[in-house]
Design a protein around this motif. Structure first.
Motif, PDB file in Angstrom:
ATOM      1  N   ASP A 157      52.304   2.494  21.977  1.00 10.10           N
ATOM      2  CA  ASP A 157      53.003   2.324  20.700  1.00 10.10           C
ATOM      3  C   ASP A 157      53.462   3.675  20.162  1.00 10.10           C
ATOM      4  OD1 ASP A 157      50.791   3.518  19.342  1.00 10.10           O
ATOM      5  OD2 ASP A 157      49.752   1.604  19.474  1.00 10.10           O
ATOM      6  N   LYS A 158      54.367   3.629  19.190  1.00  9.35           N
ATOM      7  CA  LYS A 158      55.000   4.848  18.686  1.00  9.35           C
ATOM      8  C   LYS A 158      53.992   5.811  18.069  1.00  9.35           C
ATOM      9  CE  LYS A 158      59.495   2.709  17.905  1.00  9.35           C
ATOM     10  NZ  LYS A 158      60.484   2.270  16.915  1.00  9.35           N
ATOM     11  N   LYS A 159      52.948   5.275  17.426  1.00  5.73           N
ATOM     12  CA  LYS A 159      51.955   6.126  16.765  1.00  5.73           C
ATOM     13  C   LYS A 159      51.247   7.054  17.746  1.00  5.73           C
ATOM     14  CE  LYS A 159      49.649   2.901  14.603  1.00  5.73           C
ATOM     15  NZ  LYS A 159      48.623   2.227  13.794  1.00  5.73           N
ATOM     16  N   GLY A 160      51.046   6.566  18.969  1.00  9.08           N
ATOM     17  CA  GLY A 160      50.292   7.351  19.939  1.00  9.08           C
ATOM     18  C   GLY A 160      51.119   8.353  20.713  1.00  9.08           C
ATOM     19  N   LYS A 161      52.457   8.317  20.569  1.00  7.16           N
ATOM     20  CA  LYS A 161      53.312   9.182  21.396  1.00  7.16           C
ATOM     21  C   LYS A 161      53.191  10.654  21.025  1.00  7.16           C
ATOM     22  CE  LYS A 161      56.608   5.677  22.785  1.00  7.16           C
ATOM     23  NZ  LYS A 161      57.960   5.153  22.746  1.00  7.16           N
ATOM     24  N   ASP A 162      52.976  10.941  19.732  1.00  3.26           N
ATOM     25  CA  ASP A 162      52.880  12.334  19.289  1.00  3.26           C
ATOM     26  C   ASP A 162      51.671  13.045  19.894  1.00  3.26           C
ATOM     27  OD1 ASP A 162      55.139  11.952  17.773  1.00  3.26           O
ATOM     28  OD2 ASP A 162      54.051  11.522  15.919  1.00  3.26           O
ATOM     29  N   SER A 163      50.585  12.321  20.058  1.00  3.09           N
ATOM     30  CA  SER A 163      49.360  12.934  20.575  1.00  3.09           C
ATOM     31  C   SER A 163      49.145  12.622  22.063  1.00  3.09           C
ATOM     32  CB  SER A 163      48.151  12.443  19.769  1.00  3.09           C
ATOM     33  OG  SER A 163      48.003  11.043  19.909  1.00  3.09           O
ATOM     34  N   PHE A 164      50.187  12.115  22.739  1.00  5.24           N
ATOM     35  CA  PHE A 164      50.041  11.654  24.128  1.00  5.24           C
ATOM     36  C   PHE A 164      49.481  12.747  25.040  1.00  5.24           C
ATOM     37  CE2 PHE A 164      51.527  11.205  28.462  1.00  5.24           C
ATOM     38  CZ  PHE A 164      51.241   9.884  28.758  1.00  5.24           C
ATOM     39  N   ASN A 165      50.098  13.925  25.032  1.00  2.91           N
ATOM     40  CA  ASN A 165      49.689  14.985  25.971  1.00  2.91           C
ATOM     41  C   ASN A 165      48.247  15.423  25.740  1.00  2.91           C
ATOM     42  OD1 ASN A 165      52.199  14.975  27.203  1.00  2.91           O
ATOM     43  ND2 ASN A 165      53.013  16.581  25.885  1.00  2.91           N
ATOM     44  N   LYS A 166      47.879  15.571  24.463  1.00  9.23           N
ATOM     45  CA  LYS A 166      46.521  16.007  24.137  1.00  9.23           C
ATOM     46  C   LYS A 166      45.498  14.952  24.543  1.00  9.23           C
ATOM     47  CE  LYS A 166      43.924  18.010  20.298  1.00  9.23           C
ATOM     48  NZ  LYS A 166      43.932  18.319  18.846  1.00  9.23           N
ATOM     49  N   ASP A 167      45.780  13.685  24.192  1.00 13.27           N
ATOM     50  CA  ASP A 167      44.863  12.594  24.540  1.00 13.27           C
ATOM     51  C   ASP A 167      44.771  12.416  26.053  1.00 13.27           C
ATOM     52  OD1 ASP A 167      44.537  12.182  21.844  1.00 13.27           O
ATOM     53  OD2 ASP A 167      45.917  10.498  21.720  1.00 13.27           O
ATOM     54  N   ASP A 168      45.912  12.581  26.734  1.00 12.30           N
ATOM     55  CA  ASP A 168      45.952  12.404  28.184  1.00 12.30           C
ATOM     56  C   ASP A 168      45.136  13.481  28.889  1.00 12.30           C
ATOM     57  OD1 ASP A 168      46.959  10.898  30.394  1.00 12.30           O
ATOM     58  OD2 ASP A 168      48.352  12.521  30.832  1.00 12.30           O
ATOM     59  N   GLU A 169      45.227  14.712  28.390  1.00 15.39           N
ATOM     60  CA  GLU A 169      44.464  15.821  28.966  1.00 15.39           C
ATOM     61  C   GLU A 169      42.962  15.567  28.823  1.00 15.39           C
ATOM     62  OE1 GLU A 169      43.891  20.331  27.602  1.00 15.39           O
ATOM     63  OE2 GLU A 169      45.954  19.892  28.193  1.00 15.39           O
ATOM     64  N   ARG A 170      42.573  15.060  27.658  1.00 10.29           N
ATOM     65  CA  ARG A 170      41.157  14.761  27.426  1.00 10.29           C
ATOM     66  C   ARG A 170      40.703  13.598  28.308  1.00 10.29           C
ATOM     67  NH1 ARG A 170      38.327  13.313  21.602  1.00 10.29           N
ATOM     68  NH2 ARG A 170      36.275  12.813  22.453  1.00 10.29           N
ATOM     69  N   ASP A 171      41.550  12.591  28.432  1.00 14.52           N
ATOM     70  CA  ASP A 171      41.244  11.423  29.245  1.00 14.52           C
ATOM     71  C   ASP A 171      41.024  11.810  30.706  1.00 14.52           C
ATOM     72  OD1 ASP A 171      40.900   8.647  28.799  1.00 14.52           O
ATOM     73  OD2 ASP A 171      42.725   8.211  29.903  1.00 14.52           O
ATOM     74  N   SER A 172      41.799  12.794  31.178  1.00 12.85           N
ATOM     75  CA  SER A 172      41.750  13.191  32.593  1.00 12.85           C
ATOM     76  C   SER A 172      40.469  13.934  32.947  1.00 12.85           C
ATOM     77  CB  SER A 172      42.946  14.078  32.929  1.00 12.85           C
ATOM     78  OG  SER A 172      42.794  15.367  32.351  1.00 12.85           O
TER      79      SER A 172
END
Length: 747
Positions: free
Chosen positions: A362-377
């Motif tokens: 969703d649109k709300k999560g796109k701004d923090s995508f890279n940061k959240d993705d890095e943590r998820d990885s």
């Protein structure tokens, strides 16, 4: 060992970066999909595609007819191509080849097309025998796909298939699949623990979470939903309640802007200390007694997955469910826990490109995508954090099966998919139908081992993993296999030092302390270490050894005699310290002076803060440099091994590698003419991708999908070979399965 008396239960765990399709996979097994929106579940798909067991064998006849039509097509096209007159051109071959491969079901149309094309005249590029054989090979490959599909159908059909006890033959709507969402369990635990401790992670988030909890509790009271702390024996009622309250909570929680970060925080905290809101308690404080870890049943890193295990055992016992889909595992220890406790546990990792994953959320999560993705990885996670933090990269390495998901579950649910979406891959168009067909194939292997054989990608990637095991690198093991355009292996390599040198993983600290002569392989390693310290080589200098010991103490908090050290790591840290160490220490001193100025009246607080600053070590922020590594990388080793034998180039070859090539290997791959890289890595390197695809000469990149090493022999090795199985079936000596429970059979 855990309780493994559960041989009739199959547990399918899902992992992968968020937005890669774990939920799409899990929903495929839902009991009641939204059919008005065109969604179908596993049973609907089986029925529509001729896989459903029973029903007088009509589905089998349908597939058999397609196979016989294909045989006829192969024969007629072969006849056209063999005619000595009117030879067709290379241009015609290029047009005809994909048409034949994609439209083989409509044989009359293809044959007419082939005959019409042959009437055209071309002045050059006449087809030779090799091109004609290429067409026949592609047609033959298509036929093999159909024959393998039939084997999958056979595995799912009849009373000797375990599917018979999962799906009611007389009423297919009745089945024993159950989806368990780990995020639902996290949300449920936030409700159970909300009053225990204050939420301590920023004022704005704290306020949002407090409002969320109050609202959910109020709504639960209004709807008369009871929030039970423990799973009780009336599992049906409890699970109904659980589903209601978690759905209610999820809807409210998703309204918070930091939703994904909160879920990551909650999950990490639960695994760290058992409480989703506790940011202060450390894992060591909660799980270490007298310098020993607590027992498994008390270890908080299993807190979430223990709830999954309890649910599976109760739903299996009370409701007779047979297949559980767990969506989605984020920590490798959760994977290992389920593998230990369930005999038939299989982990499936899903993959989708970053660009596509961004469009799915969703649109709300796109701004923090890279940061959240890095943590998820799991980027940067090390030490004790490996025990409780999410680490999708490590989870993916433990997978039995990898699946690529390039399509949306529902074109209407996301703006990106309002237009029909198709993504071109190696040999055609990838669709949602293909995604589901693959799910069926892997599920068939789970309930009937060896019902179909490995494809080329599976065989070659598993060979790459096999050679990776030869590596003695203490960081990771990587393997690579190069094949020519006919699929034969012409090169293989793994990451390790060159010939005549000893790997880092074979040299222990006690060996280095011996002070061996530099002509000895271990003495050479000492020589390298001296060079790190001074950027020059000095012989017979005992002070250098003492300085080397100081180097270890400086960069490692604790080191044992039996431990090995990474030359690349030490070299990179020392170089970084030489370049930035003085400036780093100066900045620390300046910050401590600022602390004294800020807290002149609170000396104890200032002292505590300065102690924390002193603990900040430069070795925590250094970056490893590829050029400092003693070892060859797997891909360059494979290229060099091929060149060493000589006799043929690598132009047009493929390389299978167990990770994504680094930027240095990417350049070599491009330069030697390799045309395609098949890799197994959930988080590709962007710089390498640019090197391989941005120039005039491009290399195709494809993420591996199929059965991986941990599942290779588990899924492809049958209990009986085909001949033995046939003899046992004729004599009615194979176990027969039924949807009815043992109690129902007795009645």
């Amino acid at each position: 060992m855990g309780n493994r008396d559960n041989s009739d239960i199959i547990v399918i765990g899902l992992t992968g970066p968020f937005g890669s399709g774990c939920t799409t996979f899990a929903k495929f097994f839902d009991k009641s999909p939204d059919k008005e929106k065109g969604k179908i579940n596993f049973i609907d798909y089986l029925r529509a595609n001729g896989y459903f067991p029973g029903e007088n064998g009509k589905e089998k006849e349908l597939l058999d007819n397609r196979i016989y039509d294909f045989y006829e097509l192969l024969e007629k096209v072969d006849d056209i191509l063999k005619r000595p007159l009117n030879r067709i051109t290379e241009m015609e071959l290029k047009i005809m080849l994909p048409r034949i491969f994609k439209q083989f079901e409509n044989k009359d149309k293809i044959l007419k097309f082939v005959k019409n094309e042959r009437k055209k005249k071309y002045s050059a590029f006449y087809a030779d025998k090799e091109n004609i054989e290429g067409i026949k090979e592609r047609i033959f490959s298509g036929l093999k796909v159909l024959l393998e599909e039939r084997e999958v159908l056979n595995a799912l059909s009849g009373e000797t298939s375990k599917l018979a006890m999962i799906v009611d033959k007389s009423n297919p709507e009745k089945h024993r699949f159950k989806r368990i969402s780990l995020s639902d369990i996290i949300i449920f635990k936030t409700l159970l623990n909300v009053d225990e401790k204050e939420f301590d992670e920023g004022e704005n988030i704290q306020k949002s979470v407090e409002e969320y909890n109050k609202k959910v509790k109020s709504m639960a009271e209004e709807k008369d939903i009871n929030i039970d702390k423990k799973i009780n024996e009336d599992i049906k009622a409890w699970y109904k309640n659980f589903s209601k309250v978690t759905q209610l909570s999820k809807e409210e929680l998703k309204k918070i802007e930091e939703y994904r970060k909160l879920m990551q925080d909650f999950g990490d905290n639960i695994r760290k200390c058992g409480n989703p809101y506790d940011y202060k308690t450390t894992y060591e404080k909660k799980n270490v007694i007298s310098e020993k870890l607590v027992r498994e049943d008390q270890d908080t890193k299993y807190e979430l997955v223990k709830e999954v295990k309890n649910l599976i055992e109760l739903l299996g016992k009370k409701e007779n469910h047979k297949v559980f889909i767990v969506d989605a595992l984020r920590n490798p220890h959760e994977v290992l826990y389920l593998r230990k406790h369930f005999l038939n546990f299989y982990l499936i990792s899903l993959f989708a490109p970053n660009k596509l994953r961004k469009e799915r959320i969703d649109k709300k999560g796109k701004d923090s995508f890279n940061k959240d993705d890095e943590r998820d990885s799991g980027e940067g996670v090390k030490g004790v954090e490996l025990l409780y933090k999410q680490n999708v990269t490590l989870c993916s390495t433990l997978a039995d099966v990898a699946i690529n998901n390039y399509v949306a579950e529902d074109e209407g649910e996301n703006e990106y998919f309002t237009k029909p979406f198709r993504r071109k891959i190696e040999k055609g168009i990838y669709s949602l139908d293909d995604f589901k067909r693959k799910i069926v194939r892997y599920f068939a292997l789970m309930i009937n081992k060896g019902c179909t054989k490995p494809n080329d990608d599976e065989q070659l990637m598993n060979q790459a993993y096999a050679v990776a095991m030869k590596s003695n690198c203490i960081s990771r093991q990587v393997g690579a296999v190069i094949v020519d355009d006919e699929g034969y292996i012409i090169g293989a390599g793994w990451n390790d030092v060159g010939e005549g040198h000893i790997s880092c993983g074979l040299i222990e600290i006690k060996d280095l302390r011996k002070g061996l002569d530099e002509s000895n392989p271990i003495g050479i390693f000492q020589k390298y270490l001296k060079y790190i310290l001074n950027n020059k080589v000095e012989k017979n200098n005992t002070e250098q050894v003492e300085e080397w010991e100081d180097l270890l103490k400086k960069f490692y908090t604790d080191i044992h005699e039996e431990h090995c050290v990474c030359f690349n790591e030490l070299s990179s840290m020392k170089k970084f310290e030489k370049k930035f160490g003085e400036k780093f220490n100066k900045e620390k001193d300046n910050i401590k002076k600022e602390v004294d100025k800020t807290y002149p009246d609170n000396l104890n607080l200032a002292k505590d803060i300065k102690e924390i600053i002193d603990k900040i070590n430069i070795n925590k922020i250094y970056q490893k440099k590829i050029e400092h590594c003693r070892a060859l990388h797997a891909e360059e080793n494979a290229i060099l091994q091929s060149a060493r034998r000589g006799g043929m180039g690598l132009k047009g070859a493929k390389i299978y590698t167990t990770t994504y090539p680094c930027s240095l290997c990417a350049r070599k791959i491009l330069q030697v003419g390799i045309r395609e890289v098949i890799y197994d890595d959930s988080y590709p390197d962007k710089l390498s991708e640019m090197f391989l695809q941005e120039g005039q000469k491009r290399v195709d990149l494809r993420h591996f999908e199929g059965v991986k090493p941990l599942g290779y022999f588990r899924l492809f090795k049958p209990v009986y070979n085909q001949k033995e199985w046939q003899e046992l079936k004729i004599k009615h000596l194979l176990e027969k399965y039924s949807y009815k429970s043992k109690e129902e059979k007795k009645r």
